[in-house]
Motif scaffolding. Structure first.
Motif, PDB file in Angstrom:
ATOM      1  N   ALA A 109      27.716 -33.270 -43.708  1.00 51.22           N
ATOM      2  CA  ALA A 109      28.701 -32.699 -44.625  1.00 51.22           C
ATOM      3  C   ALA A 109      30.084 -32.676 -44.002  1.00 51.22           C
ATOM      4  O   ALA A 109      31.096 -32.951 -44.672  1.00 51.22           O
ATOM      5  CB  ALA A 109      28.278 -31.290 -45.034  1.00 51.22           C
ATOM      6  N   ARG A 110      30.162 -32.397 -42.705  1.00 46.42           N
ATOM      7  CA  ARG A 110      31.465 -32.331 -42.034  1.00 46.42           C
ATOM      8  C   ARG A 110      32.133 -33.696 -41.981  1.00 46.42           C
ATOM      9  O   ARG A 110      33.321 -33.826 -42.277  1.00 46.42           O
ATOM     10  CB  ARG A 110      31.289 -31.749 -40.628  1.00 46.42           C
ATOM     11  N   ILE A 111      31.376 -34.716 -41.599  1.00 42.13           N
ATOM     12  CA  ILE A 111      31.993 -36.035 -41.538  1.00 42.13           C
ATOM     13  C   ILE A 111      32.290 -36.550 -42.941  1.00 42.13           C
ATOM     14  O   ILE A 111      33.309 -37.236 -43.158  1.00 42.13           O
ATOM     15  CB  ILE A 111      31.108 -37.034 -40.749  1.00 42.13           C
ATOM     16  N   SER A 112      31.452 -36.215 -43.911  1.00 44.76           N
ATOM     17  CA  SER A 112      31.687 -36.651 -45.291  1.00 44.76           C
ATOM     18  C   SER A 112      32.979 -36.055 -45.831  1.00 44.76           C
ATOM     19  O   SER A 112      33.758 -36.741 -46.518  1.00 44.76           O
ATOM     20  CB  SER A 112      30.514 -36.264 -46.184  1.00 44.76           C
ATOM     21  N   ASN A 113      33.231 -34.791 -45.530  1.00 47.02           N
ATOM     22  CA  ASN A 113      34.481 -34.159 -45.971  1.00 47.02           C
ATOM     23  C   ASN A 113      35.688 -34.842 -45.351  1.00 47.02           C
ATOM     24  O   ASN A 113      36.723 -35.016 -46.003  1.00 47.02           O
ATOM     25  CB  ASN A 113      34.466 -32.669 -45.624  1.00 47.02           C
ATOM     26  N   ARG A 114      35.564 -35.244 -44.100  1.00 46.44           N
ATOM     27  CA  ARG A 114      36.673 -35.945 -43.441  1.00 46.44           C
ATOM     28  C   ARG A 114      36.901 -37.324 -44.078  1.00 46.44           C
ATOM     29  O   ARG A 114      38.037 -37.764 -44.242  1.00 46.44           O
ATOM     30  CB  ARG A 114      36.399 -36.099 -41.953  1.00 46.44           C
ATOM     31  N   ILE A 115      35.814 -38.013 -44.401  1.00 48.23           N
ATOM     32  CA  ILE A 115      35.939 -39.341 -45.014  1.00 48.23           C
ATOM     33  C   ILE A 115      36.687 -39.247 -46.337  1.00 48.23           C
ATOM     34  O   ILE A 115      37.572 -40.070 -46.627  1.00 48.23           O
ATOM     35  CB  ILE A 115      34.542 -39.961 -45.225  1.00 48.23           C
ATOM     36  N   ARG A 169      25.258 -50.617 -53.182  1.00 49.02           N
ATOM     37  CA  ARG A 169      24.527 -49.567 -53.898  1.00 49.02           C
ATOM     38  C   ARG A 169      23.771 -48.546 -53.044  1.00 49.02           C
ATOM     39  O   ARG A 169      23.443 -47.471 -53.547  1.00 49.02           O
ATOM     40  CB  ARG A 169      23.554 -50.231 -54.882  1.00 49.02           C
ATOM     41  N   PRO A 170      23.454 -48.824 -51.779  1.00 48.30           N
ATOM     42  CA  PRO A 170      22.717 -47.820 -51.009  1.00 48.30           C
ATOM     43  C   PRO A 170      23.427 -46.470 -50.965  1.00 48.30           C
ATOM     44  O   PRO A 170      24.662 -46.406 -50.925  1.00 48.30           O
ATOM     45  CB  PRO A 170      22.632 -48.443 -49.610  1.00 48.30           C
ATOM     46  N   GLN A 171      22.645 -45.408 -50.937  1.00 47.09           N
ATOM     47  CA  GLN A 171      23.176 -44.045 -50.896  1.00 47.09           C
ATOM     48  C   GLN A 171      22.922 -43.428 -49.518  1.00 47.09           C
ATOM     49  O   GLN A 171      22.142 -43.933 -48.724  1.00 47.09           O
ATOM     50  CB  GLN A 171      22.511 -43.200 -51.987  1.00 47.09           C
ATOM     51  N   GLY A 172      23.582 -42.316 -49.262  1.00 44.23           N
ATOM     52  CA  GLY A 172      23.310 -41.532 -48.064  1.00 44.23           C
ATOM     53  C   GLY A 172      24.074 -41.947 -46.834  1.00 44.23           C
ATOM     54  O   GLY A 172      23.993 -41.293 -45.794  1.00 44.23           O
ATOM     55  N   ARG A 173      24.843 -43.028 -46.928  1.00 42.41           N
ATOM     56  CA  ARG A 173      25.573 -43.546 -45.774  1.00 42.41           C
ATOM     57  C   ARG A 173      26.972 -42.934 -45.682  1.00 42.41           C
ATOM     58  O   ARG A 173      27.521 -42.464 -46.672  1.00 42.41           O
ATOM     59  CB  ARG A 173      25.729 -45.068 -45.878  1.00 42.41           C
ATOM     60  N   THR A 174      27.558 -43.034 -44.489  1.00 39.43           N
ATOM     61  CA  THR A 174      28.970 -42.674 -44.379  1.00 39.43           C
ATOM     62  C   THR A 174      29.791 -43.600 -45.273  1.00 39.43           C
ATOM     63  O   THR A 174      30.742 -43.167 -45.932  1.00 39.43           O
ATOM     64  CB  THR A 174      29.451 -42.782 -42.930  1.00 39.43           C
ATOM     65  N   LEU A 175      29.427 -44.883 -45.305  1.00 39.71           N
ATOM     66  CA  LEU A 175      30.191 -45.822 -46.118  1.00 39.71           C
ATOM     67  C   LEU A 175      29.978 -45.612 -47.613  1.00 39.71           C
ATOM     68  O   LEU A 175      30.841 -45.983 -48.413  1.00 39.71           O
ATOM     69  CB  LEU A 175      29.864 -47.267 -45.731  1.00 39.71           C
ATOM     70  N   SER A 176      28.852 -45.046 -48.017  1.00 42.20           N
ATOM     71  CA  SER A 176      28.689 -44.760 -49.445  1.00 42.20           C
ATOM     72  C   SER A 176      29.567 -43.583 -49.859  1.00 42.20           C
ATOM     73  O   SER A 176      30.042 -43.525 -51.001  1.00 42.20           O
ATOM     74  CB  SER A 176      27.220 -44.486 -49.784  1.00 42.20           C
ATOM     75  N   VAL A 177      29.821 -42.651 -48.938  1.00 45.35           N
ATOM     76  CA  VAL A 177      30.778 -41.578 -49.210  1.00 45.35           C
ATOM     77  C   VAL A 177      32.169 -42.172 -49.389  1.00 45.35           C
ATOM     78  O   VAL A 177      32.903 -41.828 -50.326  1.00 45.35           O
ATOM     79  CB  VAL A 177      30.774 -40.539 -48.074  1.00 45.35           C
ATOM     80  N   ALA A 178      32.545 -43.091 -48.486  1.00 45.73           N
ATOM     81  CA  ALA A 178      33.840 -43.761 -48.596  1.00 45.73           C
ATOM     82  C   ALA A 178      33.923 -44.561 -49.895  1.00 45.73           C
ATOM     83  O   ALA A 178      34.949 -44.561 -50.587  1.00 45.73           O
ATOM     84  CB  ALA A 178      34.055 -44.664 -47.391  1.00 45.73           C
ATOM     85  N   ARG A 179      32.843 -45.250 -50.233  1.00 40.56           N
ATOM     86  CA  ARG A 179      32.797 -46.032 -51.473  1.00 40.56           C
ATOM     87  C   ARG A 179      33.108 -45.158 -52.682  1.00 40.56           C
ATOM     88  O   ARG A 179      33.945 -45.497 -53.526  1.00 40.56           O
ATOM     89  CB  ARG A 179      31.413 -46.658 -51.625  1.00 40.56           C
ATOM     90  N   ASP A 180      32.442 -44.016 -52.772  1.00 42.08           N
ATOM     91  CA  ASP A 180      32.597 -43.144 -53.931  1.00 42.08           C
ATOM     92  C   ASP A 180      33.986 -42.515 -53.995  1.00 42.08           C
ATOM     93  O   ASP A 180      34.449 -42.140 -55.083  1.00 42.08           O
ATOM     94  CB  ASP A 180      31.528 -42.047 -53.904  1.00 42.08           C
TER      95      ASP A 180
END
Length: 322
Positions: A109-115, A169-180
């Protein structure tokens, strides 16, 4: 590209170290916000060293904008020297995480918020203890063409033999957070196994600095790679390393190919020998192309990935559709 705001008048602090894992380096003029991460997996050491050296180097180089460097995204996994945290979770499969969840979920969650707050993102990896990976810069084949184009240019800033665009399309990745969040993002893979390789650190340092030049954040002209094997593979799960060439048996893997080697379909990739039963299984390349992934741990179990081959034999850009 995003340019620094010429009207910015407020000076910004040169460096602010929030904690042992995170450094924030800023320039005196406002501009793009870049996030760089390492240590998503606790057994990938060279990116952590590269991140620490970037944090020490960039304060004297950054002209515009801000660079946030997270040296160890999952300190719990690093403490155990494993891909997963002590909760058994792989942070690269559970993003955007949960601040109130298990330890890996909280770090996710912390890294996702930063992304989500960044303008550009670079996630540095190796093959960990399990795999060795031929040097590559990768990205998701983002459905937004503008974001995809920036990712392509970012990837070309790294002096690596392979550029790889994969299924978005994969989910759950740091890059999928960036994608969205429509944040242009690339990831780096190089090396792995039990030893430490200085070459990985040097490649990542030079590449990130070159990318920051491309973004206009460091003075100088960026150099774009033109000699890479470049593949954009739109097939489902094309970037899922753990699903490639599953082992047919348990035993000791003895590979007969080298990273970067060009192989033919049907060529022997290696042999699995079970010293208990005395049974041996040969493993053959399913397709022709470049060996970019090899298992580094000799002991294998059925279903574990033995290696990977990119269906590419010539330099330049190539595309595979579904």
């Amino acid at each position: 590209m995003t340019q620094p705001n010429p009207l910015a008048e407020e000076p910004i602090m040169k460096e602010n170290t929030e904690n042992e894992q995170t450094s924030v380096i800023t320039a005196t003029q406002r501009g793009p916000a870049v996030l760089i991460s390492a240590g998503v997996h606790g057994d990938e050491y060279e990116p952590m060293v590269a991140a620490a050296e970037l944090a020490a180097t960039l304060p004297g180089m950054l002209t515009y904008g801000q660079v946030t460097i997270v040296k160890v995204v999952n300190p719990d996994a690093y403490g155990h020297g494993t891909r997963q945290g002590s909760d058994g979770l792989d942070l690269a499969r559970i993003c955007p995480g949960d601040l109130g969840g298990a330890v890996s979920e909280a770090y996710a969650a912390r890294i996702s918020n930063r992304i989500k707050q960044a303008d550009y993102y670079v996630d540095m990896h190796t093959g960990g203890l399990t795999y060795e990976i031929h040097p590559l810069a990768g990205y998701m084949l983002h459905p937004n063409e503008a974001v995809l184009d920036v990712q392509r240019q970012m990837a070309r800033c790294f002096d690596v033999p392979v550029i790889w665009g994969t299924d978005y399309r994969p989910q759950g990745r740091t890059l999928s957070v960036a994608r969205d969040a429509n944040v242009p993002a690339v990831y780096l893979e190089f090396g792995g196994g039990a030893g430490f390789r200085r070459e990985v650190v040097n490649t990542y340092l030079a590449g990130v600095i070159n990318m920051l030049r491309f973004l206009g954040m460091i003075t100088g002209e960026a150099i774009k790679s033109s000699e890479s094997y470049w593949l954009e593979d739109h097939r489902p799960d094309s970037g899922y390393l753990q699903g490639k060439m599953p082992s047919p048996a348990e035993g000791i893997l003895m590979t007969q190919v080298a990273l970067g080697e060009m192989v033919s379909a049907g060529q022997c990739f290696g042999r699995i020998f079970d010293p208990v039963s005395g049974v041996s299984h040969s493993v053959y390349a399913e397709l022709g192309g470049m060996v970019f992934l090899k298992r580094a741990i000799a002991k294998v179990k059925p279903g574990e990935a033995l290696g990977g081959i990119l269906p590419i034999t010539q330099k330049g850009k190539h595309t595979i559709y579904e």
